[in-house]
Motif scaffolding. Structure first.
Motif, PDB file in Angstrom:
ATOM      1  N   ALA A 278      37.132  23.857  31.448  1.00 21.26           N
ATOM      2  CA  ALA A 278      36.986  23.222  32.771  1.00 21.26           C
ATOM      3  C   ALA A 278      38.311  23.300  33.521  1.00 21.26           C
ATOM      4  O   ALA A 278      38.342  23.417  34.739  1.00 21.26           O
ATOM      5  CB  ALA A 278      36.539  21.777  32.609  1.00 21.26           C
ATOM      6  N   TRP A 426      28.732  12.436  35.946  1.00 21.77           N
ATOM      7  CA  TRP A 426      30.144  12.021  36.023  1.00 21.77           C
ATOM      8  C   TRP A 426      30.631  11.416  34.717  1.00 21.77           C
ATOM      9  O   TRP A 426      31.726  10.882  34.646  1.00 21.77           O
ATOM     10  CB  TRP A 426      30.373  11.058  37.190  1.00 21.77           C
ATOM     11  CG  TRP A 426      29.922  11.596  38.514  1.00 21.77           C
ATOM     12  CD1 TRP A 426      29.093  10.981  39.405  1.00 21.77           C
ATOM     13  CD2 TRP A 426      30.292  12.848  39.117  1.00 21.77           C
ATOM     14  NE1 TRP A 426      28.905  11.773  40.518  1.00 21.77           N
ATOM     15  CE2 TRP A 426      29.627  12.931  40.364  1.00 21.77           C
ATOM     16  CE3 TRP A 426      31.111  13.912  38.734  1.00 21.77           C
ATOM     17  CZ2 TRP A 426      29.761  14.026  41.228  1.00 21.77           C
ATOM     18  CZ3 TRP A 426      31.233  15.006  39.581  1.00 21.77           C
ATOM     19  CH2 TRP A 426      30.566  15.050  40.801  1.00 21.77           C
ATOM     20  N   GLU A 427      29.768  11.408  33.715  1.00 24.41           N
ATOM     21  CA  GLU A 427      30.180  10.995  32.369  1.00 24.41           C
ATOM     22  C   GLU A 427      30.667   9.556  32.346  1.00 24.41           C
ATOM     23  O   GLU A 427      31.666   9.222  31.691  1.00 24.41           O
ATOM     24  CB  GLU A 427      31.257  11.937  31.832  1.00 24.41           C
ATOM     25  CG  GLU A 427      30.916  13.387  32.069  1.00 24.41           C
ATOM     26  CD  GLU A 427      31.771  14.385  31.325  1.00 24.41           C
ATOM     27  OE1 GLU A 427      32.946  14.096  31.096  1.00 24.41           O
ATOM     28  OE2 GLU A 427      31.229  15.438  30.961  1.00 24.41           O
TER      29      GLU A 427
HETATM   30  O1  LIG Z   1      35.046  19.175  34.576  1.00 27.50           O
HETATM   31  C1  LIG Z   1      34.723  18.562  33.372  1.00 27.50           C
HETATM   32  C2  LIG Z   1      34.076  17.218  33.603  1.00 27.50           C
HETATM   33  O2  LIG Z   1      35.047  16.438  34.278  1.00 27.50           O
HETATM   34  C3  LIG Z   1      34.653  15.142  34.662  1.00 27.50           C
HETATM   35  O3  LIG Z   1      34.584  14.383  33.491  1.00 27.50           O
HETATM   36  C4  LIG Z   1      35.796  13.820  33.104  1.00 27.50           C
HETATM   37  O4  LIG Z   1      35.958  12.631  33.799  1.00 27.50           O
HETATM   38  C5  LIG Z   1      35.120  11.572  33.364  1.00 27.50           C
HETATM   39  C6  LIG Z   1      35.400  10.337  34.183  1.00 27.50           C
HETATM   40  O5  LIG Z   1      36.201  10.559  35.246  1.00 27.50           O
HETATM   41  C7  LIG Z   1      35.385  11.256  31.901  1.00 27.50           C
HETATM   42  O6  LIG Z   1      34.507  10.251  31.480  1.00 27.50           O
HETATM   43  C8  LIG Z   1      35.168  12.480  31.081  1.00 27.50           C
HETATM   44  O7  LIG Z   1      35.504  12.232  29.743  1.00 27.50           O
HETATM   45  C9  LIG Z   1      36.037  13.573  31.633  1.00 27.50           C
HETATM   46  O8  LIG Z   1      35.838  14.743  30.893  1.00 27.50           O
HETATM   47  C10 LIG Z   1      33.387  15.144  35.452  1.00 27.50           C
HETATM   48  O9  LIG Z   1      32.949  13.828  35.675  1.00 27.50           O
HETATM   49  C11 LIG Z   1      32.303  15.956  34.769  1.00 27.50           C
HETATM   50  O10 LIG Z   1      31.195  16.085  35.628  1.00 27.50           O
HETATM   51  C12 LIG Z   1      32.826  17.365  34.457  1.00 27.50           C
HETATM   52  O11 LIG Z   1      31.842  18.085  33.745  1.00 27.50           O
END
Ligand SMILES: OC[C@H]1O[C@H](O[C@H]2O[C@H](CO)[C@@H](O)[C@H](O)[C@H]2O)[C@H](O)[C@@H](O)[C@@H]1O
Length: 629
Positions: A278, A426-427
């Motif tokens: 990513a 958004w995890e």
């Molecule tokens: O691009 C990779 C991922 O990045 C985001 O996730 C990241 O942020 C989250 C909260 O801000 C966190 O919970 C997570 O562990 C991180 O990897 C993004 O929200 C994802 O959609 C995206 O796939």
């Protein structure tokens, strides 16, 4: 490790931050690993031998965690920096009181065929040609310039200082060892060991050259001399141009940003498996000084499949071929569905830990390695994968036999789980919710699976999957829309969420649908800061985190695409131009943009931002060409 700050996230107002702004870094890649170079000529981030290995230069996250500088003595600000056109090779020009110096930096990859053999219709040479070598060349263009070399690796994310030993009699090569790893520095300058670092200084006059190279290859192979070092930089240029020659980049005023985005994305690919990271970094903060710091050196199904979608439009199909192999090979979970993310080698466990000894970028703690999101349930993943397989099947006019079981298992997984809450795209680390975008992507999963079944002539599955897709659609339109006719974040809130813009991208709703227009306009008006889009309002969302974050660049680019889809072409163009104006000086984007300070935030460079730039340009260019999408 030094903290360089006087409390978490607080820097002394007297001293400027020693950390360069995120957007001032240059990015190099050999498709195994990536390096970030600060404007002063220091490599502040390099993990070897591959993206997810521990750093040997980690100054990005702590000023004492290792760095490697080549540049004029006593001067920190170059006159200009740019990529050699069509490549990921950096050229930095310095003007000192006494002369001009040009430095070229490359993570060596090649050989590629000579330029006259470039044929955009044939497969490029086998591209796992990384030399595991960083080459840096200096050329005095005019006058005299004192060149300084300082190489100070600190192995294991700033944990273990290097032990240096000279190799050979002339003090032109030395090995640095630590944490079970040895790297070799070779140069035509005369090296001196000073504890954990080696240093050299030499006066160059007009027309004179110098070079150095750092190797972590098997056998620690280094260039034989300056001519060889310069030839390797040229080889690397040819490699990138050969790759780019396969792309069909539209002849448009946005050609340059499209090319740079394609090169950045390719530079995030790990060629041995076809997986993409990513981003090449960990823990660059989403909130200045804050705790939203994550490790992005893994492959998310979502990020990679969205990336392939963007690359397909540029006719860059081989990357999809490689990644299809990767997903056909990775081990699914016990119920047959794919994990939401994997290691770049297909590893399933990405246990998250913190590195408490590191100060963090500008004091932003913690520094994390691993990512706990790997074990989350995120129901959009099936749609992302199946959309990608359908696109790939249509483009290549065949559905590889080994992918069909994957289609079936992902469609079955989506059928099983679409009614259940999840952590969302958004995890969020809060309560599972019925996120609209997750359900929308489950609709994508069944819709695309049904189309694949038709292509395969599977008369049983096609109608069943199409029927489930219809059920999901009805459910979203019943529970996922507010009384104002706007798609909501999840079924228990009226809050907005930029991920509902995917309703336009994935054609869940047609361009003339009132709910889509209402959603796009609501997001443009109420989910923006200075015109840039937030993914959601952190004070209205239980994401399990503290603190505000910047605007999410992927969301702003999605808004461009969505505006084009609902026929608001001029608004789409205006936003696109604004977004292009905030690119980094080298045309790169981090994950987020602080619309108040103009600074980039989060990991860098971020595939999400670049793939969405390509998608946004595609939406506008197609609309301009045809008058419709
Ligand atoms: O691009 C990779 C991922 O990045 C985001 O996730 C990241 O942020 C989250 C909260 O801000 C966190 O919970 C997570 O562990 C991180 O990897 C993004 O929200 C994802 O959609 C995206 O796939």
């Amino acid at each position: 490790m030094s903290t360089g700050h006087d409390g978490p996230g607080r820097f002394s107002s007297a001293a400027p931050s020693p950390f360069p702004p995120i957007e001032e870094y240059a990015y190099l890649s050999d498709c195994h690993t990536g390096a970030l170079l600060a404007p002063d000529g220091s490599v502040d981030w390099l993990c070897v031998p591959r993206f997810d290995a521990p750093s040997i230069f980690g100054s990005l996250l702590d000023r004492e965690a290792g760095t490697f500088r080549l540049g004029p003595d006593n001067i920190d600000h170059p006159t200009s920096r740019h990529y050699t056109p069509g490549t990921n090779v950096l050229e930095t020009t310095w003007r000192t009181k006494s002369g001009w110096l040009l430095v070229r930096d490359a993570l060596v990859i090649g050989p590629a065929p000579p330029d006259d053999e470039i044929n955009p219709h044939t497969r490029p040479p086998v591209d796992d040609d990384a030399h595991h070598l960083l080459v840096r060349t200096a050329h005095c263009l005019e006058g005299t310039v004192a060149v300084q070399l300082i190489c100070e690796p600190v192995f294991g994310y700033g944990h273990t200082p290097a032990e240096w030993t000279m190799t050979g009699p002339q003090r032109h090569a030395a090995d640095a060892t630590g944490a079970g790893l040895t790297v070799r520095l070779a140069t035509d300058l005369t090296l001196g060991i000073e504890g954990g670092r080696v240093r050299a200084r030499h006066l160059l006059s007009t027309g004179e050259h110098a070079w150095c190279a750092l190797s972590w290859a098997a056998g620690l192979a280094v260039p034989a001399d300056g001519d060889h070092a310069r030839a390797l930089v040229d080889t690397t240029c040819r490699y990138w141009r050969t790759w780019l020659a396969q792309a069909r980049i539209p002849d448009h005023r946005w050609r340059d940003p499209l090319q740079r985005s394609a090169l950045a994305i390719k530079g995030l690919t790990y060629v041995p498996t076809g997986a993409t990271v990513a981003a090449p970094t960990t823990s660059l903060p989403e909130t200045p000084g804050g705790a939203r710091n994550w490790d992005y050196r893994y492959t998310w199904m979502r990020d990679t499949t969205f990336t392939l979608r963007a690359l397909h439009w540029l006719d860059l199909d081989w990357e999809a071929e490689e990644f299809m192999q990767f997903i056909a090979d990775v081990q699914p979970t016990e119920d047959g569905s794919l994990q939401i993310m994997y290691g770049i080698d297909g590893r399933r466990e990405l246990t998250e830990t913190e590195l408490p000894d590191l100060s963090g970028y500008a004091g932003a703690r913690p520094v994390r390695v691993g990512n706990a999101a790997y074990s989350q349930r995120q129901n959009d993943v099936y749609g992302a994968v199946l959309d990608s397989i359908l696109l790939h099947t249509r483009r290549s006019q065949r559905l590889p036999r080994r992918l069909w079981p994957l289609v079936v298992s992902q469609a079955e997984a989506a059928t099983r789980i679409w009614t259940q809450p999840d952590q969302g795209i958004w995890e969020a680390r809060g309560e599972p919710r019925h996120y609209v975008s997750s359900k929308l992507m489950c609709w994508v999963a069944l819709d695309r699976a049904a189309k694949l079944a038709v292509l395969r002539g599977d008369a049983d599955r096609a109608p069943t999957w199409a029927h489930t897709a219809e059920q999901i659609r009805d459910d979203i339109l019943t529970h996922g829309v507010t009384t104002d006719g706007v798609l909501r974040q999840h079924y228990d809130t009226d809050a907005l969420d930029a991920s509902t813009l995917l309703a336009a991208n994935f054609r869940f709703l047609p361009g003339d649908d009132k709910r889509l227009a209402a959603t796009v306009n609501a997001i443009a008006e109420d989910l923006t800061e200075n015109g840039f889009v937030l993914r959601y309002r952190t004070d209205q969302t239980d994401d399990g985190q503290h603190g505000k974050e910047g605007t999410f660049l992927i969301c702003s680019f999605w808004l461009v695409s969505a505006l084009a889809h609902i026929g608001e072409l001029q608004r789409a163009r205006d936003l696109m131009e604004r977004l292009l104006r905030v690119k980094s000086p080298l045309g790169l984007y981090a994950e987020e943009y602080d619309a108040h300070t103009g600074r980039h935030l989060g990991n860098f460079p971020q595939a999400f931002s670049h793939l969405a730039l390509i998608g946004a340009a595609e939406s506008i260019i197609l609309a301009e060409r045809t008058g419709e999408l």
